[in-house]
Write an enzyme that holds these catalytic residues in place. Structure first.
Site, short mmCIF file in Angstrom:
data_model
loop_
_atom_site.label_atom_id
_atom_site.label_comp_id
_atom_site.label_asym_id
_atom_site.label_seq_id
_atom_site.Cartn_x
_atom_site.Cartn_y
_atom_site.Cartn_z
N LYS A 138 21.98 -18.26 21.16
CA LYS A 138 21.04 -17.89 22.22
C LYS A 138 19.97 -18.95 22.47
O LYS A 138 19.25 -18.86 23.46
CB LYS A 138 20.41 -16.54 21.93
CG LYS A 138 21.39 -15.39 21.84
CD LYS A 138 22.55 -15.44 22.82
CE LYS A 138 22.30 -14.85 24.17
NZ LYS A 138 22.45 -13.43 24.28
N SER A 184 28.17 -10.34 13.75
CA SER A 184 28.99 -10.64 14.93
C SER A 184 29.91 -11.84 14.68
O SER A 184 30.99 -11.92 15.26
CB SER A 184 28.13 -10.86 16.17
OG SER A 184 27.70 -12.20 16.29
#
Ligand code: PMP
Length: 356
Positions: free
Chosen positions: A51, A293
């Site tokens: 991100k 994840s």
């Protein structure tokens, strides 16, 4: 092994210029024998996750076209990594930052953002992603702040088109690559990478993944949206899952591009337990530290590999680092105290035996 490093051949003007260029690393011990498996380790970004890319581009694109004014407060709803990325970027550039986040996400994320100087406004877990998003919107409207809009902004997939996709093409230039495997949070990675892969290496199949108990895309039920494309409420197939950063309770507009344009060639569903198990194996048997994840993406790659022909080459995206999950189920079975085997070792020689 011959160790040889020569530096990066340049110096860096700011931490922000170190974002991207993350390595694709071969899996040597836990991959099925009939395939070659690589992981793209986004933990190598300065804020520790994929991100950082989106955070940097959201701020710089808004600076360029005047949507973000000098000194203006930035606000965003985020389950963590976007907040940490934005906190890093805003700290480096001097923008105040307010993050809204529900209280179900790991506390180390909140503390990290505050460490970078951001304010973190909590919402209730029961109000899900929609609650934290609505709060961010309300605060932006009430105060004239810049809302980052990670789930809708074109600046999200654009940065993956410009960086992540280019890195993959360059790193696998002249090399076989059959499958690219990833999940989605906003869908920025899959939509941005998908644009380039489908145009320039259509031989590479893109396998998307989502939690088995939040199989929104797999359900085939379309997402209800407002006129400007935002989710109009929770998707009926969502139930809470432990894969933080993946699959919010709606299908994001940014992901919708990949679905509508057919960038994905397959779907693998993974469970939270599988994700945690693979994340642990990546750490303990490969020395690769990634979050839940990352384990989920790897679990999906293993499933894709099981169906793949002999000799196939796969690349799984690992979105972040494992250190961000010390207070979560990922580390639940990792005790701080000595277990029986460790105690036996302590007592097996006479010196410095640790008291019971
Ligand atoms: N894993 C984690 C831990 C994340 O924070 C994110 C981003 N929310 C993703 C995966 C998915 O990335 P994207 O938003 O590009 O789909």
């Amino acid at each position: 092994m011959v160790y040889s490093t020569s530096g990066r051949g340049r110096v860096f003007d700011s931490v922000l210029t170190t974002v991207g260029d993350t390595p694709a690393i071969r899996i040597n011990r836990i991959a099925p024998d009939h395939v070659t498996l690589y992981v793209k380790a986004e933990a190598f970004n300065p804020g520790g996750s994929v991100k950082d890319r989106l955070a940097l581009n959201i701020i710089e694109a808004a600076e360029r076209d005047g949507r973000l004014k000098p000194g203006q407060t930035v606000v965003e709803a985020t389950s963590g990594n976007t907040g940490i990325g934005l906190a890093m970027v805003c700290a480096a550039k001097g923008y105040p930052l307010v993050i809204t986040m529900h209280d179900g996400f790991s506390v180390e994320r909140r503390r990290l953002m505050r460490f970078f100087g951001a304010k973190v406004v909590l919402t209730r877990k029961e109000d899900k992603g929609f609650g934290m998003y609505s709060k961010a919107k309300e605060l932006a409207e009430a105060n004239g702040w810049f809302l980052a809009h990670q789930f809708e902004t074109p600046d999200n997939a654009d940065i993956h088109e410009q960086t992540t996709a280019r890195e993959i093409l360059n790193d696998f230039d002249g090399h076989r690559l059959d499958y690219l495997v990833m999940g989605y949070g906003t869908g920025g990675t899959v939509s941005g990478v998908g644009r380039v892969i489908k145009a320039e290496r259509p031989d590479i199949k893109i396998i998307l993944s989502e939690p088995d108990n939040a199989a929104l895309v797999s359900s085939g039920t379309p997402q209800a949206r407002t006129e400007d494309g935002e989710a109009a409420g929770s998707h009926p197939s969502f139930t809470p899952h432990p894969i933080q950063g993946w699959t919010p309770d709606f299908i994001p507009l940014v992901l919708q591009e990949a679905l509508d344009k057919g960038y994905t060639d397959g779907m693998e569903l993974v469970s939270g337990a599988e994700s945690i198990a693979w994340s642990r194996r990546l750490a303990a048997e490969e020395g690769i530290l990634t979050g839940i994840s990352g384990g989920a993406s790897f679990a999906a790659a293993i499933k894709a590999a099981e169906k793949a022909p002999e000799g196939s080459v796969l690349l799984a995206m690992l979105a972040d680092t494992g250190e961000r999950y010390l207070s979560t189920p990922l580390f639940e079975e990792i005790a701080p105290d000595m277990n029986e085997a460790e105690r036996a070792l302590s007592e097996s020689t006479p010196g410095f035996v640790y008291p019971m």
